[in-house]
Every structure is written in C-alpha cells, then in structure tokens.
Design a protein around this motif. Sequence first.
Motif, short mmCIF file in Angstrom:
data_model
loop_
_atom_site.label_atom_id
_atom_site.label_comp_id
_atom_site.label_asym_id
_atom_site.label_seq_id
_atom_site.Cartn_x
_atom_site.Cartn_y
_atom_site.Cartn_z
N ASN A 29 -126.38 -1.40 18.04
CA ASN A 29 -127.63 -1.68 18.73
C ASN A 29 -127.36 -2.24 20.13
OD1 ASN A 29 -129.94 -3.63 19.45
ND2 ASN A 29 -130.83 -2.34 17.85
N ILE A 30 -126.48 -3.21 20.21
CA ILE A 30 -126.14 -3.83 21.50
C ILE A 30 -125.49 -2.81 22.44
CG2 ILE A 30 -124.68 -5.59 22.60
CD1 ILE A 30 -127.13 -6.77 21.11
N LYS A 31 -124.59 -1.99 21.90
CA LYS A 31 -123.94 -0.98 22.73
C LYS A 31 -124.93 0.03 23.29
CE LYS A 31 -119.21 -1.10 20.99
NZ LYS A 31 -118.17 -0.35 20.27
N LEU A 32 -125.97 0.35 22.51
CA LEU A 32 -127.01 1.25 23.00
C LEU A 32 -127.68 0.67 24.23
CD1 LEU A 32 -128.77 2.47 19.75
CD2 LEU A 32 -127.49 3.87 21.34
N VAL A 33 -127.92 -0.62 24.20
CA VAL A 33 -128.62 -1.28 25.30
C VAL A 33 -127.76 -1.33 26.57
CG1 VAL A 33 -129.63 -3.47 26.07
CG2 VAL A 33 -130.00 -2.67 23.73
N PHE A 34 -126.47 -1.47 26.41
CA PHE A 34 -125.58 -1.60 27.56
C PHE A 34 -124.82 -0.31 27.86
CE2 PHE A 34 -126.23 -6.02 26.37
CZ PHE A 34 -126.35 -6.67 27.59
N SER A 35 -123.81 -0.01 27.11
CA SER A 35 -122.90 1.10 27.42
C SER A 35 -123.60 2.45 27.48
CB SER A 35 -121.77 1.18 26.41
OG SER A 35 -121.01 0.01 26.42
N ARG A 36 -124.36 2.77 26.45
CA ARG A 36 -125.00 4.09 26.41
C ARG A 36 -126.04 4.23 27.50
NH1 ARG A 36 -122.38 2.54 22.41
NH2 ARG A 36 -121.46 3.87 20.85
N LYS A 37 -126.78 3.16 27.76
CA LYS A 37 -127.79 3.20 28.82
C LYS A 37 -127.14 3.36 30.18
CE LYS A 37 -131.46 0.90 28.19
NZ LYS A 37 -132.47 -0.16 28.02
N LEU A 38 -126.04 2.65 30.41
CA LEU A 38 -125.33 2.76 31.67
C LEU A 38 -124.78 4.18 31.87
CD1 LEU A 38 -124.26 1.41 34.25
CD2 LEU A 38 -122.22 0.77 32.93
N LEU A 39 -124.22 4.74 30.82
CA LEU A 39 -123.69 6.10 30.89
C LEU A 39 -124.79 7.09 31.21
CD1 LEU A 39 -121.26 7.98 30.57
CD2 LEU A 39 -121.78 8.09 28.12
#
Length: 153
Positions: A29-39
Amino acid sequence: MTSSDTTVAVDYEFKISGNDSPKPWAIRNIKLVFSRKLLCASGLFSIAMTVDRARDEKIEMLEDLFDCPVMERMIKICGKAAMEPVLTSYNCFLEKLEDLKTRKCLETLEIENRDNRTFREIKNEGHHFTRELLKVFESTFDSTHPIHRAVIF
C-alpha cells in the motif's frame, strides 16, 4: 475510449490476498503511494514534454528521458528546485522502509489495523508527497497544456 487513451490500473487486491499466504499489504500500500506513483508520473511528465514536436524528435526525447533513473528524469524535466519537496518526501519514505523496526511493523500489520500509528505516519507523508507531486505537475505544465486533459491524479 479511443485507441490513444491509456488507463493505468494496479491489481493491488489480488497481490495482497494470495491463496495460501497473504502478502504484507501495508508495504504494498505504501509503495503504491510513493514508488508506483512516482514511476507513473515520470512517464506522464516525459510524454508531456513531447507535445508539439515532430515524431522523430519525440522518439529521441523519450529515449533520452527513459534512459535516466526515475528521479533523475523528473529533475531533468522539472528542475532540481521544483523537485526538492518531492525528493524530501520520497527520502522520508525510503528512510522509513529501511528502518528495521518500521519495516517489521508494516510486514506484520493486519489489514484491519489501518489506524496503526506507524502506518498512518507514512501514509500521511504519502498524502503530502502526492500534493507536492501535483504542485510540480501544475508548475511544470501550464493549465492549457494538453496533458491536463489526459491526467487525473
């Protein structure tokens, strides 16, 4: 929907609810908010840079941009000063995930415990990250830029 429309979807629910052993939902969930959104944003920003250019110039520009790591690409497009708040927030996320105590907490957190203090702190930083990313988007691409018709954060 036309053939030029693109939709980005994430099968988050499937990935956290495997048949035999649930995966750590909080980290995903946290990675979706940061890494995936940035990508995703870096791809959209890159495409936006090619507006009103000839086909060959678009291809050359995209090849150059996609050769860069994501954060470097964003700095190249938006400038270091504009990206500073995004970088600061993203670094906070990286530091939290590197912290063994925090990571262990997120790995063992039950999905029903979304009010967990550690999770909420990082999730709230994620909301801040999203707002900063939106500010960079709006300051990089004028409101009349065609990318605004294609993007909803």
